[in-house]
Design a protein around this motif. Structure first.
Motif, PDB file in Angstrom:
ATOM      1  N   SER A 110       0.298   4.144 -11.417  1.00  0.00           N
ATOM      2  CA  SER A 110      -1.012   4.482 -10.859  1.00  0.00           C
ATOM      3  C   SER A 110      -1.583   5.734 -11.504  1.00  0.00           C
ATOM      4  N   TYR A 111      -2.913   5.886 -11.356  1.00  0.00           N
ATOM      5  CA  TYR A 111      -3.568   7.121 -11.759  1.00  0.00           C
ATOM      6  C   TYR A 111      -3.072   8.319 -10.947  1.00  0.00           C
ATOM      7  N   ASP A 112      -2.359   8.083  -9.844  1.00  0.00           N
ATOM      8  CA  ASP A 112      -1.828   9.204  -9.055  1.00  0.00           C
ATOM      9  C   ASP A 112      -0.572   9.799  -9.695  1.00  0.00           C
ATOM     10  N   ARG A 113      -0.268   9.337 -10.938  1.00  0.00           N
ATOM     11  CA  ARG A 113       0.831   9.869 -11.752  1.00  0.00           C
ATOM     12  C   ARG A 113       2.216   9.472 -11.230  1.00  0.00           C
ATOM     13  N   SER A 114       2.281   8.432 -10.448  1.00  0.00           N
ATOM     14  CA  SER A 114       3.568   8.006  -9.913  1.00  0.00           C
ATOM     15  C   SER A 114       3.817   6.540 -10.211  1.00  0.00           C
ATOM     16  N   GLU A 128       0.826  -1.202   0.000  1.00  0.00           N
ATOM     17  CA  GLU A 128       0.000   0.000   0.000  1.00  0.00           C
ATOM     18  C   GLU A 128       0.856   1.246   0.000  1.00  0.00           C
ATOM     19  N   GLY A 129       0.397   2.266  -0.736  1.00  0.00           N
ATOM     20  CA  GLY A 129       1.150   3.509  -0.814  1.00  0.00           C
ATOM     21  C   GLY A 129       0.645   4.435  -1.895  1.00  0.00           C
ATOM     22  N   HIS A 130       0.025   3.889  -2.937  1.00  0.00           N
ATOM     23  CA  HIS A 130      -0.555   4.719  -3.986  1.00  0.00           C
ATOM     24  C   HIS A 130      -1.821   5.409  -3.470  1.00  0.00           C
ATOM     25  N   SER A 131      -2.083   6.601  -4.001  1.00  0.00           N
ATOM     26  CA  SER A 131      -3.277   7.353  -3.591  1.00  0.00           C
ATOM     27  C   SER A 131      -4.422   7.230  -4.587  1.00  0.00           C
ATOM     28  N   GLU A 132      -4.164   6.533  -5.726  1.00  0.00           N
ATOM     29  CA  GLU A 132      -5.204   6.280  -6.714  1.00  0.00           C
ATOM     30  C   GLU A 132      -5.066   4.837  -7.206  1.00  0.00           C
ATOM     31  N   ALA A 133      -5.920   4.451  -8.140  1.00  0.00           N
ATOM     32  CA  ALA A 133      -5.935   3.080  -8.645  1.00  0.00           C
ATOM     33  C   ALA A 133      -4.582   2.681  -9.227  1.00  0.00           C
ATOM     34  N   VAL A 134      -4.211   1.424  -9.012  1.00  0.00           N
ATOM     35  CA  VAL A 134      -2.990   0.864  -9.580  1.00  0.00           C
ATOM     36  C   VAL A 134      -3.338   0.266 -10.944  1.00  0.00           C
ATOM     37  N   THR A 135      -2.731   0.799 -11.985  1.00  0.00           N
ATOM     38  CA  THR A 135      -3.102   0.409 -13.349  1.00  0.00           C
ATOM     39  C   THR A 135      -2.030  -0.387 -14.080  1.00  0.00           C
TER      40      THR A 135
END
Length: 278
Positions: free
Chosen positions: A263-267, A241-248
């Motif tokens: 991820s959708y969190d741009r990282s 866990e660590g992403h703030s949006e969906a893992v794509t």
């Protein structure tokens, strides 16, 4: 049973290879081939994923236009994984790999004989034209998996919603699929049976990757987490866990020690599989 297709060829490609693919599409169309090309079939306001899905279903053959950019493209990955999930041995000749630029295809694609279009020739074009028209290609050798198969189409059914993520173990005997029904399923490719259903995510599963060795797999979900699964026991080995949006996007290094997620969190995050830390 004969199936009537609206299109003869679906051109699966990276947008960065558009010039090469457009020229190929135009040549095929001049010879009467009904070509599905995104720029001709997807209009402003259309749902892209739905149009692509219908285009593949309505096409006799998917021409997989292979290049480094193609294998970096999420749309291209989705398109060829969809067909591989439905027919892992390509017994129905539903896709033809077409090499348009030097690249290293993943093992699951490299097992199939490709048509070399890096330097277009009449001989290569005749092979493409025959594939699009449904002719049996004389020079196309069957992969070992197909030689062992019964010749019947294998359909793996059991998910309750769309399937987005698919991975195959290195030995080619097992498929792991991830779905919008929040579950993963482990399939035996020799029997077509579902060996296990893996549950634990609270959101859609977008991507699946196998860890070298074939005993573990990693999934990425809209619940913002990754999970590491023991394929023998069917249990979740770890949650990352660590992403703030969906893992794509999910990938595993060849040594099996590191996972990279997008991820959708741009990282992107780089995870140590031994410690579970980013």
């Amino acid at each position: 049973m004969n199936i009537e297709f609206e299109f003869d060829a679906f051109l699966s490609h990276s947008s960065k290879d558009k010039d090469v693919v457009r020229a190929l599409a135009e040549r095929l169309q001049q010879d009467g081939v009904r070509v599905w090309l995104d720029e001709n079939e997807i209009k402003p306001g259309d749902p892209i994923s739905l149009k692509i899905q219908k285009g593949m279903e309505q096409s006799r053959t998917l021409l997989m236009c292979m290049s480094p950019d193609y294998f970096d493209s999420e749309w291209g990955t989705l398109e060829h994984h969809t067909l591989l999930f439905r027919d892992p041995t390509n017994s129905q000749r539903r896709f033809i790999p077409v090499l348009i630029a030097d690249c290293d295809p993943p093992d699951i694609i490299a097992q199939f004989l490709y048509i070399d279009w890096r330097m277009p020739s009449d001989e290569a074009y005749d092979g493409l034209l025959g594939a699009c028209r449904g002719d049996e290609p004389e020079s196309m050798e069957q992969p070992e998996l197909e030689k062992r198969a019964s010749g019947e189409l294998m359909v793996l059914e059991g998910h309750m919603d769309s399937v987005w993520g698919v991975a195959v173990t290195p030995d080619g005997k097992t498929v792991i699929s991830g779905s919008d029904d929040n579950s993963l399923k482990v399939w035996d490719l020799e029997t077509g049976q579902c060996r296990a259903t893996l549950e634990g995510h609270s959101g859609f599963i977008f991507r699946v990757a196998c860890i070298p060795g074939g005993k573990f797999a990693v999934s990425g979900s809209s619940d913002r987490s990754l999970k590491v699964w023991d394929l023998n026991s069917g249990r979740c080995h770890a949650t990352l866990e660590g992403h703030s949006e969906a893992v794509t996007s999910v990938a595993v290094t060849p040594d099996g020690k590191t996972v990279i997620s997008g991820s959708y969190d741009r990282s992107l995050k780089v995870w140590d599989l031994n410690s579970g830390r980013c």
